[in-house]
Scaffold this motif. Structure first.
Motif, mmCIF file in Angstrom:
data_model
loop_
_atom_site.group_PDB
_atom_site.id
_atom_site.type_symbol
_atom_site.label_atom_id
_atom_site.label_comp_id
_atom_site.label_asym_id
_atom_site.label_seq_id
_atom_site.Cartn_x
_atom_site.Cartn_y
_atom_site.Cartn_z
ATOM 1 N N GLU A 71 17.854 26.390 -24.853
ATOM 2 C CA GLU A 71 16.542 26.262 -24.211
ATOM 3 C C GLU A 71 15.543 25.575 -25.131
ATOM 4 O O GLU A 71 14.753 24.728 -24.692
ATOM 5 C CB GLU A 71 16.023 27.639 -23.790
ATOM 6 C CG GLU A 71 16.819 28.283 -22.661
ATOM 7 C CD GLU A 71 16.828 27.418 -21.400
ATOM 8 O OE1 GLU A 71 15.769 26.834 -21.076
ATOM 9 O OE2 GLU A 71 17.887 27.309 -20.762
ATOM 10 N N ILE A 72 15.565 25.918 -26.408
ATOM 11 C CA ILE A 72 14.626 25.306 -27.359
ATOM 12 C C ILE A 72 14.981 23.840 -27.590
ATOM 13 O O ILE A 72 14.110 22.971 -27.660
ATOM 14 C CB ILE A 72 14.637 26.078 -28.697
ATOM 15 C CG1 ILE A 72 14.254 27.539 -28.475
ATOM 16 C CG2 ILE A 72 13.680 25.433 -29.705
ATOM 17 C CD1 ILE A 72 14.379 28.404 -29.709
ATOM 18 N N LEU A 73 16.277 23.547 -27.689
ATOM 19 C CA LEU A 73 16.734 22.186 -27.969
ATOM 20 C C LEU A 73 16.464 21.210 -26.825
ATOM 21 O O LEU A 73 16.520 19.992 -27.018
ATOM 22 C CB LEU A 73 18.223 22.188 -28.306
ATOM 23 C CG LEU A 73 18.588 22.729 -29.691
ATOM 24 C CD1 LEU A 73 20.089 22.956 -29.803
ATOM 25 C CD2 LEU A 73 18.101 21.779 -30.789
ATOM 26 N N LYS A 74 16.153 21.723 -25.650
ATOM 27 C CA LYS A 74 15.810 20.830 -24.531
ATOM 28 C C LYS A 74 14.559 20.021 -24.843
ATOM 29 O O LYS A 74 14.442 18.850 -24.441
ATOM 30 C CB LYS A 74 15.591 21.651 -23.253
ATOM 31 C CG LYS A 74 16.857 22.190 -22.620
ATOM 32 C CD LYS A 74 16.512 23.003 -21.370
ATOM 33 C CE LYS A 74 17.773 23.557 -20.714
ATOM 34 N NZ LYS A 74 17.441 24.402 -19.528
ATOM 35 N N ASP A 75 13.612 20.656 -25.539
ATOM 36 C CA ASP A 75 12.313 20.023 -25.751
ATOM 37 C C ASP A 75 11.924 19.873 -27.221
ATOM 38 O O ASP A 75 10.912 19.237 -27.524
ATOM 39 C CB ASP A 75 11.206 20.840 -25.058
ATOM 40 C CG ASP A 75 11.496 21.085 -23.588
ATOM 41 O OD1 ASP A 75 11.720 20.106 -22.865
ATOM 42 O OD2 ASP A 75 11.520 22.262 -23.188
ATOM 43 N N GLN A 76 12.708 20.435 -28.103
ATOM 44 C CA GLN A 76 12.291 20.506 -29.498
ATOM 45 C C GLN A 76 13.456 20.202 -30.437
ATOM 46 O O GLN A 76 14.562 20.720 -30.259
ATOM 47 C CB GLN A 76 11.754 21.917 -29.806
ATOM 48 C CG GLN A 76 11.414 22.192 -31.242
ATOM 49 C CD GLN A 76 10.168 21.466 -31.701
ATOM 50 O OE1 GLN A 76 9.113 21.596 -31.086
ATOM 51 N NE2 GLN A 76 10.281 20.702 -32.774
ATOM 52 N N LYS A 77 13.216 19.388 -31.453
ATOM 53 C CA LYS A 77 14.229 19.145 -32.461
ATOM 54 C C LYS A 77 14.295 20.318 -33.437
ATOM 55 O O LYS A 77 13.269 20.891 -33.804
ATOM 56 C CB LYS A 77 13.934 17.850 -33.224
ATOM 57 C CG LYS A 77 14.130 16.592 -32.389
ATOM 58 C CD LYS A 77 13.908 15.344 -33.233
ATOM 59 C CE LYS A 77 14.169 14.085 -32.407
ATOM 60 N NZ LYS A 77 13.973 12.856 -33.209
ATOM 61 N N CYS A 136 28.801 24.965 -37.232
ATOM 62 C CA CYS A 136 28.133 24.988 -35.934
ATOM 63 C C CYS A 136 27.971 23.605 -35.323
ATOM 64 O O CYS A 136 27.518 23.466 -34.192
ATOM 65 C CB CYS A 136 26.748 25.633 -36.075
ATOM 66 S SG CYS A 136 26.785 27.329 -36.682
ATOM 67 N N LYS A 137 28.355 22.566 -36.064
ATOM 68 C CA LYS A 137 28.131 21.203 -35.585
ATOM 69 C C LYS A 137 28.822 20.930 -34.259
ATOM 70 O O LYS A 137 28.263 20.305 -33.362
ATOM 71 C CB LYS A 137 28.605 20.199 -36.633
ATOM 72 C CG LYS A 137 27.661 20.039 -37.810
ATOM 73 C CD LYS A 137 28.142 18.926 -38.727
ATOM 74 C CE LYS A 137 27.164 18.698 -39.860
ATOM 75 N NZ LYS A 137 27.591 17.592 -40.757
ATOM 76 N N ASP A 138 30.063 21.378 -34.125
ATOM 77 C CA ASP A 138 30.810 21.105 -32.895
ATOM 78 C C ASP A 138 30.218 21.833 -31.696
ATOM 79 O O ASP A 138 30.267 21.334 -30.564
ATOM 80 C CB ASP A 138 32.272 21.506 -33.067
ATOM 81 C CG ASP A 138 33.011 20.593 -34.029
ATOM 82 O OD1 ASP A 138 32.538 19.466 -34.257
ATOM 83 O OD2 ASP A 138 34.056 21.014 -34.557
ATOM 84 N N ALA A 139 29.647 23.017 -31.933
ATOM 85 C CA ALA A 139 29.091 23.808 -30.832
ATOM 86 C C ALA A 139 27.718 23.296 -30.403
ATOM 87 O O ALA A 139 27.393 23.294 -29.215
ATOM 88 C CB ALA A 139 29.001 25.276 -31.237
ATOM 89 N N LEU A 140 26.917 22.863 -31.362
ATOM 90 C CA LEU A 140 25.548 22.439 -31.069
ATOM 91 C C LEU A 140 25.516 20.922 -30.914
ATOM 92 O O LEU A 140 25.248 20.191 -31.854
ATOM 93 C CB LEU A 140 24.609 22.904 -32.186
ATOM 94 C CG LEU A 140 24.588 24.412 -32.453
ATOM 95 C CD1 LEU A 140 23.735 24.741 -33.660
ATOM 96 C CD2 LEU A 140 24.087 25.169 -31.215
ATOM 97 N N GLN A 141 25.781 20.454 -29.700
ATOM 98 C CA GLN A 141 25.953 19.032 -29.446
ATOM 99 C C GLN A 141 24.686 18.331 -28.968
ATOM 100 O O GLN A 141 24.701 17.140 -28.688
ATOM 101 C CB GLN A 141 27.060 18.830 -28.407
ATOM 102 C CG GLN A 141 28.455 19.152 -28.908
ATOM 103 C CD GLN A 141 28.931 18.125 -29.939
ATOM 104 O OE1 GLN A 141 28.629 16.945 -29.850
ATOM 105 N NE2 GLN A 141 29.673 18.598 -30.928
#
Length: 237
Positions: A154-160, A171-176
């Motif tokens: 939800e946060i990554l939709k609008d925020q880096k 976590c790189k593979d999960a957080l695409q």
């Protein structure tokens, strides 16, 4: 301003530093741990010898207080307690995740508009993490998170968000998300504790060294090797 000894043992890195009036005057660090039980006493002994050679006395001891490795935190906090008791000086506790976020913000590794997410490995796909803004205001509380493709969605939709620390690589593979940024080679270090500890010292926000406990976040669970487990029919007396 003060003369402060800084201790950091929350991860596989063991580091000790001394600052005088906000300036670093001594540092020792080993990144190839964990060997805190052996190294920490040696580093502290070298630091105290350096202080004596300069005619200086400690005003406080600052310690990274977690979350992190149960054993590492216990060793670091125990050392800090012993020094504070023996020298009759105050103890300062610095949150490990805030310490990491502070280092990234101070070094300008990411744009100030990007949220900071330090991550400490808690085995498998679990990490200890929190979210800070560039002013080190806590945006999301410290948690033990199991990371999957829905984490921070939800946060990554609008925020880096900048992810860093020894828990972030897995976590790189999960957080695409394109808003997920990964910063390498960030770990908690005593040399980055100086500004935070000086601020606490100025405000006299000390902890009680007699009763203080590290912020483990989770209870320690001992494991037993399979070849050490007794068959069901054997009884221990």
């Amino acid at each position: 301003m003060a003369c402060i000894l800084h201790i950091e043992t929350a991860t596989e890195v063991c580091s000790v530093a001394v600052s005088k009036d906000g300036e670093l005057i001594f540092q020792r660090e080993e990144t190839k741990g964990p060997s805190h039980a052996v190294l920490l006493g040696t580093f502290v002994d070298e630091a105290t010898k350096e202080l004596r050679s300069k005619g200086l006395k400690l005003d406080a001891v600052a310690v990274s207080c977690g979350p992190g490795s149960y054993t590492g935190l216990r060793i670091g906090v125990s050392e800090a307690k012993g020094l504070c008791y023996g020298l009759n000086i105050p103890m300062i506790a610095i949150g490990t995740l805030k310490l990491m976020a502070s280092a990234v913000a101070k070094k300008g590794l990411v744009d100030p508009a990007i949220l900071l997410c330090p991550m400490i490995d808690a085995r498998r796909m679990e990490v200890y993490d929190a979210l800070f803004d560039s002013q080190l205001t806590l945006v999301r509380d410290v948690k033990a998170d199991i990371i999957d493709e829905t984490s921070f969605i939800e946060i990554l939709k609008d925020q880096k968000i900048a992810f860093f620390g020894n828990g972030s690589a897995k976590c790189k593979d999960a957080l695409q998300s394109p808003n997920a940024i990964f910063v390498e080679n960030v770990y908690p270090s005593a040399i980055d504790m100086v500004d935070l500890a000086e601020d606490v010292f100025a405000k006299k926000e000390f902890v009680d060294s007699a009763y203080f406990e590290p912020f483990y976040l989770k209870e320690f669970v001992a494991t037993i090797a399979k070849n050490k487990v007794l068959p069901p029919h054997q009884n221990v007396k």
